[in-house]
Design a protein around this motif. Structure first.
Motif, PDB file in Angstrom:
ATOM      1  N   LEU A 120      -4.743  -0.298   7.999  1.00 50.28           N
ATOM      2  CA  LEU A 120      -5.750   0.634   8.459  1.00 50.28           C
ATOM      3  C   LEU A 120      -5.092   1.903   7.846  1.00 50.28           C
ATOM      4  O   LEU A 120      -4.463   2.823   8.126  1.00 50.28           O
ATOM      5  CB  LEU A 120      -5.657   0.756   9.982  1.00 50.28           C
ATOM      6  N   GLY A 121      -6.410   2.485   7.382  1.00 51.93           N
ATOM      7  CA  GLY A 121      -7.093   4.310   6.912  1.00 51.93           C
ATOM      8  C   GLY A 121      -7.815   4.094   6.490  1.00 51.93           C
ATOM      9  O   GLY A 121      -9.102   4.105   6.350  1.00 51.93           O
ATOM     10  N   VAL A 122      -7.668   5.640   6.625  1.00 50.61           N
ATOM     11  CA  VAL A 122      -8.908   6.591   6.451  1.00 50.61           C
ATOM     12  C   VAL A 122      -8.945   7.453   5.006  1.00 50.61           C
ATOM     13  O   VAL A 122      -8.027   7.817   4.261  1.00 50.61           O
ATOM     14  CB  VAL A 122      -9.398   7.511   8.174  1.00 50.61           C
ATOM     15  N   LEU A 123     -10.249   8.017   4.220  1.00 56.20           N
ATOM     16  CA  LEU A 123     -11.005   8.522   3.427  1.00 56.20           C
ATOM     17  C   LEU A 123     -10.226  10.431   4.076  1.00 56.20           C
ATOM     18  O   LEU A 123     -10.736  10.588   5.065  1.00 56.20           O
ATOM     19  CB  LEU A 123     -12.146   8.967   2.815  1.00 56.20           C
ATOM     20  N   ASP A 124      -9.277  11.005   3.619  1.00 57.72           N
ATOM     21  CA  ASP A 124      -8.644  12.673   4.229  1.00 57.72           C
ATOM     22  C   ASP A 124      -8.196  13.020   2.435  1.00 57.72           C
ATOM     23  O   ASP A 124      -7.797  13.451   2.089  1.00 57.72           O
ATOM     24  CB  ASP A 124      -7.286  12.475   4.775  1.00 57.72           C
ATOM     25  N   LEU A 129      -5.649   8.145   3.972  1.00 56.97           N
ATOM     26  CA  LEU A 129      -4.329   8.434   5.007  1.00 56.97           C
ATOM     27  C   LEU A 129      -4.457   6.881   5.826  1.00 56.97           C
ATOM     28  O   LEU A 129      -5.106   6.934   5.987  1.00 56.97           O
ATOM     29  CB  LEU A 129      -5.438   9.615   5.606  1.00 56.97           C
ATOM     30  N   TYR A 130      -3.273   6.920   5.263  1.00 57.07           N
ATOM     31  CA  TYR A 130      -2.759   5.924   6.847  1.00 57.07           C
ATOM     32  C   TYR A 130      -3.033   5.723   7.937  1.00 57.07           C
ATOM     33  O   TYR A 130      -2.180   6.784   8.413  1.00 57.07           O
ATOM     34  CB  TYR A 130      -1.457   5.094   6.014  1.00 57.07           C
ATOM     35  N   LEU A 131      -3.535   4.932   8.934  1.00 56.71           N
ATOM     36  CA  LEU A 131      -3.736   5.455  10.330  1.00 56.71           C
ATOM     37  C   LEU A 131      -2.588   4.030  11.112  1.00 56.71           C
ATOM     38  O   LEU A 131      -2.005   4.850  11.913  1.00 56.71           O
ATOM     39  CB  LEU A 131      -4.539   5.201  11.115  1.00 56.71           C
ATOM     40  N   ASP A 132      -2.526   3.294  10.434  1.00 51.89           N
ATOM     41  CA  ASP A 132      -1.993   2.254  11.628  1.00 51.89           C
ATOM     42  C   ASP A 132      -1.284   1.214  10.282  1.00 51.89           C
ATOM     43  O   ASP A 132      -1.674   1.023   9.594  1.00 51.89           O
ATOM     44  CB  ASP A 132      -2.551   1.159  11.680  1.00 51.89           C
ATOM     45  N   LYS A 133      -0.131   0.438  10.559  1.00 57.00           N
ATOM     46  CA  LYS A 133       0.850  -0.133   9.809  1.00 57.00           C
ATOM     47  C   LYS A 133       0.908  -1.324  10.234  1.00 57.00           C
ATOM     48  O   LYS A 133       2.264  -1.269  11.170  1.00 57.00           O
ATOM     49  CB  LYS A 133       1.538   0.249   9.132  1.00 57.00           C
ATOM     50  N   LEU A 134       0.764  -2.416   9.693  1.00 54.95           N
ATOM     51  CA  LEU A 134       1.454  -3.954  10.956  1.00 54.95           C
ATOM     52  C   LEU A 134       2.338  -4.931   9.930  1.00 54.95           C
ATOM     53  O   LEU A 134       1.375  -5.562   9.206  1.00 54.95           O
ATOM     54  CB  LEU A 134       0.425  -4.954  11.519  1.00 54.95           C
ATOM     55  N   PRO A 135       3.869  -4.317  10.107  1.00 53.32           N
ATOM     56  CA  PRO A 135       4.061  -5.593   9.501  1.00 53.32           C
ATOM     57  C   PRO A 135       4.083  -6.950   9.508  1.00 53.32           C
ATOM     58  O   PRO A 135       3.754  -7.665  10.350  1.00 53.32           O
ATOM     59  CB  PRO A 135       5.374  -5.508  10.006  1.00 53.32           C
ATOM     60  N   GLY A 136       3.990  -7.985   7.904  1.00 53.32           N
ATOM     61  CA  GLY A 136       4.140  -9.587   8.989  1.00 53.32           C
ATOM     62  C   GLY A 136       4.937  -9.927   8.973  1.00 53.32           C
ATOM     63  O   GLY A 136       6.506  -9.299   9.228  1.00 53.32           O
ATOM     64  N   GLY A 137       4.811 -11.509   8.527  1.00 52.83           N
ATOM     65  CA  GLY A 137       5.973 -11.771   9.346  1.00 52.83           C
ATOM     66  C   GLY A 137       7.519 -12.030   7.970  1.00 52.83           C
ATOM     67  O   GLY A 137       8.075 -13.288   7.854  1.00 52.83           O
ATOM     68  N   ARG A 138       6.867 -11.921   6.888  1.00 52.42           N
ATOM     69  CA  ARG A 138       7.555 -11.846   6.005  1.00 52.42           C
ATOM     70  C   ARG A 138       8.094 -10.541   5.489  1.00 52.42           C
ATOM     71  O   ARG A 138       8.265  -9.826   5.814  1.00 52.42           O
ATOM     72  CB  ARG A 138       7.010 -12.091   3.963  1.00 52.42           C
ATOM     73  N   ARG A 139       9.751 -11.242   5.381  1.00 48.36           N
ATOM     74  CA  ARG A 139      10.907 -10.179   4.701  1.00 48.36           C
ATOM     75  C   ARG A 139      10.552  -9.493   3.486  1.00 48.36           C
ATOM     76  O   ARG A 139      11.167  -9.408   2.439  1.00 48.36           O
ATOM     77  CB  ARG A 139      12.357 -10.495   4.851  1.00 48.36           C
ATOM     78  N   ILE A 140       9.807  -8.314   3.924  1.00 49.21           N
ATOM     79  CA  ILE A 140       8.685  -7.813   2.020  1.00 49.21           C
ATOM     80  C   ILE A 140       8.990  -6.411   2.764  1.00 49.21           C
ATOM     81  O   ILE A 140       8.376  -5.699   3.919  1.00 49.21           O
ATOM     82  CB  ILE A 140       7.407  -8.322   2.118  1.00 49.21           C
ATOM     83  N   GLU A 141       9.246  -5.367   2.105  1.00 46.90           N
ATOM     84  CA  GLU A 141       9.651  -3.946   2.326  1.00 46.90           C
ATOM     85  C   GLU A 141       8.752  -3.743   1.472  1.00 46.90           C
ATOM     86  O   GLU A 141       8.505  -3.576   0.372  1.00 46.90           O
ATOM     87  CB  GLU A 141      11.038  -3.533   1.741  1.00 46.90           C
ATOM     88  N   ILE A 142       7.576  -3.173   2.131  1.00 48.66           N
ATOM     89  CA  ILE A 142       6.414  -2.304   1.383  1.00 48.66           C
ATOM     90  C   ILE A 142       6.624  -0.385   1.755  1.00 48.66           C
ATOM     91  O   ILE A 142       6.783  -0.420   3.175  1.00 48.66           O
ATOM     92  CB  ILE A 142       4.809  -2.533   2.037  1.00 48.66           C
ATOM     93  N   SER A 143       6.747  -0.040   1.092  1.00 52.27           N
ATOM     94  CA  SER A 143       6.874   1.639   1.455  1.00 52.27           C
ATOM     95  C   SER A 143       6.095   2.795   2.416  1.00 52.27           C
ATOM     96  O   SER A 143       6.409   3.845   2.065  1.00 52.27           O
ATOM     97  CB  SER A 143       7.223   1.985   0.198  1.00 52.27           C
ATOM     98  N   SER A 144       4.705   1.598   2.378  1.00 55.24           N
ATOM     99  CA  SER A 144       3.858   2.937   2.860  1.00 55.24           C
ATOM    100  C   SER A 144       4.024   3.459   4.596  1.00 55.24           C
ATOM    101  O   SER A 144       5.049   2.439   5.187  1.00 55.24           O
ATOM    102  CB  SER A 144       2.759   1.829   2.831  1.00 55.24           C
ATOM    103  N   ARG A 145       3.928   4.214   5.446  1.00 52.96           N
ATOM    104  CA  ARG A 145       4.227   4.742   6.076  1.00 52.96           C
ATOM    105  C   ARG A 145       3.191   5.439   6.781  1.00 52.96           C
ATOM    106  O   ARG A 145       1.877   5.807   6.230  1.00 52.96           O
ATOM    107  CB  ARG A 145       5.147   5.754   6.033  1.00 52.96           C
ATOM    108  N   VAL A 146       3.073   5.065   8.293  1.00 52.14           N
ATOM    109  CA  VAL A 146       1.665   5.995   8.709  1.00 52.14           C
ATOM    110  C   VAL A 146       1.857   7.528   9.063  1.00 52.14           C
ATOM    111  O   VAL A 146       2.731   7.961   8.972  1.00 52.14           O
ATOM    112  CB  VAL A 146       1.860   5.477  10.277  1.00 52.14           C
ATOM    113  N   GLY A 147       0.384   8.029   8.540  1.00 55.48           N
ATOM    114  CA  GLY A 147       0.814   9.427   7.982  1.00 55.48           C
ATOM    115  C   GLY A 147       0.798  10.149   6.782  1.00 55.48           C
ATOM    116  O   GLY A 147       0.488  10.991   6.711  1.00 55.48           O
TER     117      GLY A 147
END
Length: 270
Positions: A120-124, A129-147
């Protein structure tokens, strides 16, 4: 004494206390209907009584109470209008409607049904700007971070945030990100503009491994009560799980989730 046709009779055997509660709830509903009628353009007693099927005396009594409590105003020879109390409540409601809080349950369901990472993100300013991140069930590393703030032109979420822009606005954003550098981008301006026009027509955007190697995503905008884009969501996964067919298949679910969040923010679909 003639019964007021605007108030339903109390059911036999309901008891005095139950009758009072029923009458009170009916009065509340009638008062809300008066507010809705004034919002729709009814300004005098004749219009209110006709719109709601009330006697003029009942319409006057309800409207007078709403004026007294500042939910309506009344001006002679002009009529009724919505009052300042509604502005106060609307402001407070807006303050209490946190986008991450409202979106969270929807995002959890989307992550659960897809098995993929949801953002979830908004225009900054000129970034997403990333406000929330919910990892899925797969073992995949996505580099995005909240904030974290990410580019607009290369991320699916960023593109979804600017879908209501025009060609001139998109050109400016593309040129701006070219000028500041920091991220090597392989999609040329003409191709990017053509993609954006297609995304805008479809109400969703893709990231085709443009922001992070071997990571793809499907994104859609979130709108507020006025229809303005105020955020976006995305479903991201490794390219091996996100071929073209699956991205198209996910589109409906991502858009439906974004629209459900939008409706919780007051959007009516227009």
């Amino acid at each position: 004494m003639r019964a007021d046709p605007s108030i339903d009779p109390i059911a036999p055997g309901s008891g005095e206390a139950g009758g009072r509660a029923l009458a009170g709830s009916q009065t509340l509903v009638r008062g809300l209907e008066v507010l809705q009628s004034v919002a729709a353009g009814a300004t005098n007693l004749a219009e209110l009584s006709q719109a709601l099927g009330l006697t003029r005396s009942t319409a006057h009594r309800l409207a007078a109470t709403l004026v007294e409590h500042r939910y309506l105003t009344f001006t002679p020879r002009v009529g009724y209008a919505l009052g300042a109390k509604l502005l106060e409540l609307g402001y407070l409601a807006g303050q209490q409607m946190s986008l991450p809080r409202i979106a969270r349950d929807h995002l959890e369901r989307l992550a659960g049904s897809t098995g993929d990472t949801v953002h979830l993100g908004v225009l900054d300013g000129s970034r997403a700007l990333y406000l929330d991140k919910l990892p899925g069930g797969r073992r995949i590393e996505i580099s995005s971070r909240v904030g974290e703030r990410q580019p607009l032109r290369s991320t699916g979420l960023g593109k979804a945030l600017i879908l209501d822009g025009d060609q001139a606005h998109w050109r400016e954003l593309y040129a701006f990100e070219d000028a500041i550098g920091g991220h090597r981008y392989s999609v040329g301006l003409a191709d990017w503009l053509a993609r954006m026009a297609d995304y805008a027509a479809r109400g969703r955007a893709f990231d085709l491994e443009e922001n992070e190697d071997r990571i793809r995503c499907v994104a859609a905008p979130v709108r507020d009560v006025g229809g303005k884009i105020v955020g976006a969501i995305s479903v991201s996964s490794a390219a091996q799980y996100m071929d073209d067919d699956r991205m198209e298949a996910l589109t409906g679910e991502v858009i439906a989730t974004a629209q459900a969040i939008s409706r919780d923010l007051g959007w009516n679909g227009a």
